[in-house]
Scaffold this motif. Sequence first.
Motif, mmCIF file in Angstrom:
data_model
loop_
_atom_site.group_PDB
_atom_site.id
_atom_site.type_symbol
_atom_site.label_atom_id
_atom_site.label_comp_id
_atom_site.label_asym_id
_atom_site.label_seq_id
_atom_site.Cartn_x
_atom_site.Cartn_y
_atom_site.Cartn_z
ATOM 1 N N ILE A 8 0.872 -1.087 -0.008
ATOM 2 C CA ILE A 8 -0.066 0.178 0.055
ATOM 3 C C ILE A 8 0.929 1.202 -0.127
ATOM 4 O O ILE A 8 0.537 2.133 -0.721
ATOM 5 N N TYR A 9 1.874 1.267 0.743
ATOM 6 C CA TYR A 9 3.056 2.217 1.054
ATOM 7 C C TYR A 9 3.402 2.520 -0.523
ATOM 8 O O TYR A 9 3.515 3.680 -0.932
ATOM 9 N N SER A 10 3.963 1.434 -1.266
ATOM 10 C CA SER A 10 4.392 1.296 -2.501
ATOM 11 C C SER A 10 3.551 2.161 -3.460
ATOM 12 O O SER A 10 3.825 3.104 -4.474
ATOM 13 N N TRP A 15 1.265 6.207 -6.915
ATOM 14 C CA TRP A 15 0.383 7.312 -7.381
ATOM 15 C C TRP A 15 0.799 8.849 -7.392
ATOM 16 O O TRP A 15 0.496 9.625 -8.232
ATOM 17 N N LEU A 16 1.728 9.212 -6.228
ATOM 18 C CA LEU A 16 2.279 10.529 -6.331
ATOM 19 C C LEU A 16 3.047 10.810 -7.782
ATOM 20 O O LEU A 16 3.148 11.965 -8.312
ATOM 21 N N GLY A 17 4.033 9.673 -7.932
ATOM 22 C CA GLY A 17 4.784 9.749 -9.330
ATOM 23 C C GLY A 17 3.874 10.086 -10.413
ATOM 24 O O GLY A 17 4.158 10.798 -11.221
ATOM 25 N N VAL A 18 2.628 9.030 -10.710
ATOM 26 C CA VAL A 18 1.756 9.381 -11.673
ATOM 27 C C VAL A 18 0.996 10.774 -11.824
ATOM 28 O O VAL A 18 1.177 11.197 -12.954
ATOM 29 N N LEU A 20 2.000 13.368 -10.667
ATOM 30 C CA LEU A 20 3.133 14.462 -11.034
ATOM 31 C C LEU A 20 3.394 14.394 -12.481
ATOM 32 O O LEU A 20 3.661 15.400 -13.315
ATOM 33 N N GLY A 21 3.490 13.024 -13.048
ATOM 34 C CA GLY A 21 3.796 13.087 -14.204
ATOM 35 C C GLY A 21 2.630 13.519 -15.322
ATOM 36 O O GLY A 21 2.816 13.965 -16.246
ATOM 37 N N VAL A 22 1.359 13.427 -14.639
ATOM 38 C CA VAL A 22 0.205 14.003 -15.560
ATOM 39 C C VAL A 22 0.421 15.354 -15.519
ATOM 40 O O VAL A 22 0.053 16.222 -16.637
ATOM 41 N N GLU A 23 0.729 15.959 -14.375
ATOM 42 C CA GLU A 23 0.740 17.499 -14.126
ATOM 43 C C GLU A 23 1.907 18.191 -15.166
ATOM 44 O O GLU A 23 1.807 19.208 -15.581
ATOM 45 N N LEU A 24 2.888 17.353 -15.176
ATOM 46 C CA LEU A 24 4.298 17.941 -16.040
ATOM 47 C C LEU A 24 4.011 17.300 -17.557
ATOM 48 O O LEU A 24 4.974 17.464 -18.385
ATOM 49 N N GLN A 35 -9.491 7.114 -10.695
ATOM 50 C CA GLN A 35 -10.200 5.895 -10.577
ATOM 51 C C GLN A 35 -9.336 4.607 -10.699
ATOM 52 O O GLN A 35 -9.759 3.888 -9.995
ATOM 53 N N LEU A 36 -8.009 4.666 -11.280
ATOM 54 C CA LEU A 36 -7.153 3.584 -11.213
ATOM 55 C C LEU A 36 -6.666 3.121 -9.741
ATOM 56 O O LEU A 36 -6.929 2.196 -9.385
ATOM 57 N N PHE A 37 -6.093 4.134 -9.159
ATOM 58 C CA PHE A 37 -5.775 4.150 -7.791
ATOM 59 C C PHE A 37 -6.688 3.830 -7.089
ATOM 60 O O PHE A 37 -6.726 3.113 -5.985
ATOM 61 N N GLY A 38 -7.897 4.366 -6.959
ATOM 62 C CA GLY A 38 -8.841 3.874 -6.149
ATOM 63 C C GLY A 38 -9.372 2.741 -6.274
ATOM 64 O O GLY A 38 -9.583 2.078 -5.104
ATOM 65 N N GLY A 39 -9.496 2.171 -7.444
ATOM 66 C CA GLY A 39 -9.893 0.462 -7.704
ATOM 67 C C GLY A 39 -8.756 -0.303 -6.876
ATOM 68 O O GLY A 39 -9.085 -1.151 -6.461
ATOM 69 N N LEU A 40 -7.489 -0.060 -7.036
ATOM 70 C CA LEU A 40 -6.589 -0.731 -6.724
ATOM 71 C C LEU A 40 -6.521 -0.617 -5.217
ATOM 72 O O LEU A 40 -6.223 -1.838 -4.638
#
Length: 347
Positions: A8-10, A15-18, A20-24, A35-40
């Motif tokens: 869960i920590y990983s 999620w944080l990396g994704v 930031l990737g979307v924002e950049l 939706q993806l991480f919520g389901g995960l």
Amino acid sequence: MRRQMMAIYSYLLLWLGVYLGVELSAFDPNTPHLQLFGGLFAINIVFYLMIRFGLSDRLRDPSLTVAQMVVGVAFITVILYFARELRGAMLSIYFMVMTFGVFALSRRQMVLMALFTMVCFTLLEFYDWHESPETVLFTYLFGHWLILLLELAWFVYIGGYIHNLQVRVREQRESLKDAHDRLTAIAVRDDLTGLYNRRHFLERLDEELALSDRKNTALHLAIIDLDHFKQVNDRYGHQAGDEVLRRFADIAQATLRRSDLLARYGGEEFVVLFPQSSGEECMAALERLRRQIAGQRYEFAPDLSTTFSAGLVDYRRGETAAQLGKRADMALYEAKGAGRNQVVHNS
């Protein structure tokens, strides 16, 4: 549970990396990361609850390691779909999932997980090539595929090596535990009869005397000596004598209470400590044991009849273990002097 929390920590870090990737703009701006991480996380909560409340204990894989890895590999494959520009760099995320299997899966299971990962990534590459063949370089796709294959093969090899080390360490730990248990038994048990030995009995005797003084409870000590035991050894041999000693120990353990402390004191001499018992109860137990021993018959000598003499004494407040033992010895000598095969009780 620890692996589950690590997963869960990983995923939170991923999620944080994704995000930031979307924002950049390194990821597809339409990446449905919520939706993806919520389901995960919902799936991982189910895993957590199954492990936490023991619902997975009936399964062959109670830690759900394989199930968690399958979900993780499938999820990372979906993430890689939205990270086409960074796909080569993000292949290493697969190994974040594979790491969880190193300490839990066999080499065969690791190979199967590596094959599953390759199948997922191959389907992703094929889908990209099929959807937009004009924008995808085959050599580029094949390069990613080959790199992942080689790294997974290396990972399976190292993982198998670590797994084998774990197995050996576990076997050595179990061997050491068995050796420790045997040494512990040797320290307190008599090899022949399995009863407590003299050293352990004397340690427990001091404890029981102190407990009796503190709680003002009754305590009795009996010394038992098998009658004419030397004649058994001389006439039938030491193996026959050992059988008589073992038979006595087995019958005494079955006859006396579990709270009574029975030990082999040396040779054919045994001691019994009766906590919280009246003199009448102790005499009844010893007489019952005496009758059972006298009624025993042995295959190696049908004519052999074994008996014992015993001296029973009450503990007097403030008395030392040596003083108590000396009085029990005197009672035993009285039983022998009176003709043996009897119990003498001196308060």
